[in-house]
Design a protein around this motif. Structure first.
Motif, short mmCIF file in Angstrom:
data_model
loop_
_atom_site.label_atom_id
_atom_site.label_comp_id
_atom_site.label_asym_id
_atom_site.label_seq_id
_atom_site.Cartn_x
_atom_site.Cartn_y
_atom_site.Cartn_z
N ARG A 14 -25.28 -1.86 -13.86
CA ARG A 14 -24.26 -2.81 -14.28
C ARG A 14 -22.95 -2.06 -14.52
NH1 ARG A 14 -28.51 -3.81 -17.88
NH2 ARG A 14 -29.88 -5.52 -17.20
N VAL A 15 -21.84 -2.78 -14.45
CA VAL A 15 -20.54 -2.17 -14.71
C VAL A 15 -20.52 -1.65 -16.15
CG1 VAL A 15 -18.05 -2.58 -14.85
CG2 VAL A 15 -19.41 -3.71 -13.07
N GLY A 16 -20.19 -0.36 -16.29
CA GLY A 16 -20.15 0.25 -17.61
C GLY A 16 -21.50 0.65 -18.14
N GLY A 17 -22.55 0.59 -17.32
CA GLY A 17 -23.90 0.93 -17.78
C GLY A 17 -24.48 2.10 -17.03
N HIS A 18 -25.62 2.59 -17.53
CA HIS A 18 -26.31 3.73 -16.91
C HIS A 18 -27.77 3.41 -16.59
CE1 HIS A 18 -22.83 6.21 -17.89
NE2 HIS A 18 -22.88 5.74 -19.14
N THR A 19 -28.22 2.25 -17.02
CA THR A 19 -29.60 1.84 -16.74
C THR A 19 -29.68 1.22 -15.36
OG1 THR A 19 -29.95 1.41 -19.08
CG2 THR A 19 -31.54 0.45 -17.55
N GLY B 235 -23.23 -7.53 -12.75
CA GLY B 235 -23.30 -7.64 -14.20
C GLY B 235 -22.50 -6.54 -14.88
N HIS B 236 -22.39 -6.64 -16.22
CA HIS B 236 -21.69 -5.60 -16.96
C HIS B 236 -22.31 -5.43 -18.34
CE1 HIS B 236 -19.35 -9.31 -18.14
NE2 HIS B 236 -19.62 -8.81 -19.33
N GLU B 237 -22.06 -4.26 -18.93
CA GLU B 237 -22.52 -3.96 -20.26
C GLU B 237 -21.44 -4.34 -21.28
OE1 GLU B 237 -25.43 -3.04 -21.08
OE2 GLU B 237 -26.30 -2.40 -19.16
N LYS B 238 -21.86 -4.46 -22.50
CA LYS B 238 -20.91 -4.77 -23.58
C LYS B 238 -19.89 -3.64 -23.69
CE LYS B 238 -20.74 -5.75 -28.54
NZ LYS B 238 -21.54 -5.93 -29.79
#
Length: 680
Positions: free
Chosen positions: A491-496, A439-442
């Motif tokens: 997720r790609v671009g995320g930290h959670t 998955g990825h973040e906005k």
């Protein structure tokens, strides 16, 4: 009584007494005037010639209870003294009206006796609830509140019982108690109804038994409404009559009045009205009396109850109307719950039906067809491995049905009701594969306009099938291994961090052991994947299954395109069985579909069968048998294009067949300007 006027601090009663003691008790309610007289509209009706039609009334005012004479002929007496106008009542005062002797008291446990031993009474209580509100009185719906007719010499001694005798048919002696007991029993039975029809049938059976009605019916609206409903919307739910008597539609006038005003109606001598055209349907039924009661919960009306009496001896009366209204109100409240339950049941049944249909469609597509020994061994493996939670690795050539094996494992496991998510690891670039998996973040990359959950999140609780797992890059392999080890991921671009419960089933046609030796595949990931190892045999090793598969694909093609399934001539079937099928089951399916499309009749012949023959060295149909001057570059372009068409543009498989690296294939495609067709 005004809004600011103080209310009495304790309950107050007016008790009818005889020499033996008290008989009937009426509770006095502030704001509700208790009228006494010979006329039937009074709250207390006294059948005595000395009592006027409207004789006296008792009400609360100025902080106390007063009795007022209403201009009666023989006067109203308090403690044997005739009053003029009104007088305030005190504890123990005795009010005499004709033969009726009523004692005013706050304490029912005191010794209450008539002041005159010769007083007898023919007093009865109108069947209304003395505690009803003024609104209830205006609607004409209340209940009887009389006590048992038997005298009690010692009212201080209370009877002791372990259970209510109202549950027994012969428990009560007075008419009011009998009606209350009947209503109590019927209400308990109504609560046990499991469907709307069962509720309606129970209500009609109970009403006809208690009220000795001859016919009964329940009619319901499509949905409850507080607006004016059309009589034509009513639908008959249940009907009960003797000797299979047909149901005649009740007068629209009665039904309309019940639906619009919400009032129950009692009609007597209805056959006498037939000449006026008002009750023509009731004339046909020879009805002597009719009750039409709305099934109402507050302002919402669900339908109507109809009751008919065909003989004057069993004529329905005001008490019967009161009882019917009570049952109808109780029935409406249960209807509200049953309607909601049935709606939920319909939604659930529809969802189950859709799920079953989808599973059947899935079964058509994913059944493992075959009776050969190798297929028997494969099915045994699936049966053993399905119940396990370990990671499974499915090996086999391209087109053997590795995804079908993965589906069979999932739908025979404890996770069968959870998601089954598929992903081809060879079809995406490294960046896109990472995004698809995790998955990825906005805003994570260009085009990432919203947060997107990855395949692992989508498969939470279920199974994820990763095809061509050997094509993962080393970076994706490392992150994938952490998830397999039970670690959370981001997720790609995320930290959670995200944690999932997923069973992984992977598939490959590569020699992973060789890939490990050549450092193209992580050794630790290989060991983590290769817990349950399943080898799917190629079609050439199970020729006994070819005929079954051909017939299966014939049926499937007919369902997809319509029409009757075609048959295969014996010679054509022999050709199909003897062919080596380098593309395995996938190639067989495509060949059958092509043959069905080519065949001009209802039977597929050997002339309708076309093979690609890319693997056995014979010319491909795209190459010419007659020599024409052509460059090696053009021959290479055509050969690459034909191979891509054969593999349905699976580049990894195409590169393997051509014997070149995947990167070399990509360069040649760019050089020759070859793009994947949109239909694929």
């Amino acid at each position: 009584m005004t809004d600011d006027e103080p209310l009495p601090n304790e309950p107050t009663y007016l008790v009818f007494c005889t020499e033996a003691g008290w008989r009937d008790v009426y509770r006095l309610v502030p704001g509700l005037c208790l009228t006494i007289g010979r006329e039937s509209t009074n709250r207390v009706v006294v059948q005595d010639d000395r009592c006027s039609r409207r004789h006296a009334e008792v009400f609360f005012t100025n902080g106390g209870w007063v009795v007022r004479d209403l201009g009666s002929s023989n006067g109203t007496h308090v403690n044997n003294q005739e009053i003029t106008g009104q007088t305030t009542l005190q504890e123990g005062d005795s009010v005499q009206i004709g033969s009726a002797n009523l004692v005013f008291t706050h304490d029912l446990t005191r010794k209450l006796n008539s002041q005159s031993a010769s007083i007898e009474s023919d007093t009865r209580v109108k069947p209304q609830d003395a505690e009803a509100t003024s609104d209830d009185q205006s609607e004409g719906s209340s209940s009887d509140d009389r006590s048992d007719d038997s005298a009690c010499d010692e009212p201080e001694i209370l009877e002791r019982r372990r259970r209510s005798r109202f549950l027994e048919k012969d428990a009560a002696d007075s008419p009011v108690a009998k009606e209350f007991a009947s209503l109590y029993r019927l209400g308990s039975t109504l609560l046990a109804a499991g469907s709307i029809r069962e509720l309606a049938q129970t209500a009609i059976d109970g009403l006809m038994e208690v009220l000795t009605a001859d016919l009964g019916a329940v009619l319901l609206l499509p949905k409850p409404t507080a607006e004016e409903a059309d009589v034509d919307e009513l639908r008959l739910v249940v009907f009960r009559a003797p000797d299979d008597m047909p149901y005649h539609r009740v007068s629209d006038r009665l039904s309309h009045a019940a639906l619009t005003g919400g009032d129950g109606t009692l009609a007597l001598n209805v056959t006498g009205e037939a000449s006026a055209g008002t009750f023509q349907t009731l004339e046909k039924m020879k009805a002597q009396s009719v009750i039409c009661a709305p099934i109402r919960d507050g302002k919402a009306i669900y339908g109507l109850i109809h009751l008919y009496s065909l003989t004057p001896e069993h004529a329905l009366d005001a008490d019967a109307l009161e009882f019917t209204l009570a049952v109808a109100e109780h029935m409406a409240r249960i209807l509200a719950k049953l309607t909601e339950q049935e709606q939920l049941a319909k939604v659930l049944a529809r969802a189950k039906g859709e799920a079953k249909q989808l599973r059947q469609m899935l079964a058509v597509e994913s059944d493992l067809i075959g009776k050969s020994e190798s297929m028997r061994v494969l099915k045994d493996q699936i049966a053993r491995f399905a119940s396990k939670e370990s990671t499974a690795l499915i090996r086999g050539e391209s087109g053997v049905g590795k995804e079908l094996v993965a589906r069979a494992i999932h739908f025979n496991s404890l996770r069968r009701d959870k998601p089954f998510v598929c992903l081809n690891c060879a079809a995406l670039t490294e960046t896109l594969l990472e995004s698809e998996l995790f998955g990825h973040e906005k805003g994570a990359f260009t085009g990432a306009t919203d947060r997107k959950p990855g395949k692992f999140e989508q498969a939470n609780g279920g199974t994820i099938f990763l095809d061509e797992v050997g094509e993962m890059s080393p970076q994706i392999q490392a992150k994938f291994l952490r998830v397999l080890e039970g670690h959370s991921f981001e997720r790609v671009g995320g930290h959670t961090t995200v944690s999932v419960d997923v069973r992984v089933v992977a598939a490959t046609n590569r020699d992973l052991e060789q890939a490990v030796r050549e450092n193209e595949f992580r050794k630790d990931l290989f060991f983590r994947l290769n817990i349950l190892d399943i080898e799917v045999p190629p079609l050439r090793d199970r020729r006994d299954d070819v005929e079954l598969l051909v017939n299966h694909f014939l049926q499937l093609t007919a369902r997809q395109h319509g029409g009757k399934p075609k048959t295969v001539h014996f010679d054509a079937m022999e050709i199909l069985i003897q062919y080596d099928w380098p593309g395995n089951v996938r190639e067989l399916r495509n060949t059958v579909e092509r043959a069905v499309a080519i065949a001009s009749g209802d039977e597929v012949t050997r002339e309708d069968i076309r093979f690609s023959r890319l693997e056995d060295g014979t010319p491909s149909p795209v190459l010419e048998d007659v020599y024409k001057p052509i460059s090696l570059r053009e021959i290479e372009r055509r050969h690459i294009e034909a191979t891509l068409s054969y593999t349905r543009w699976v580049k990894r498989e195409t590169a393997r067949i051509l014997g070149i690296e995947r990167s070399t294939l990509d360069r040649k495609l760019k050089s020759y300007g070859l793009d994947k067709p949109e239909i694929l």
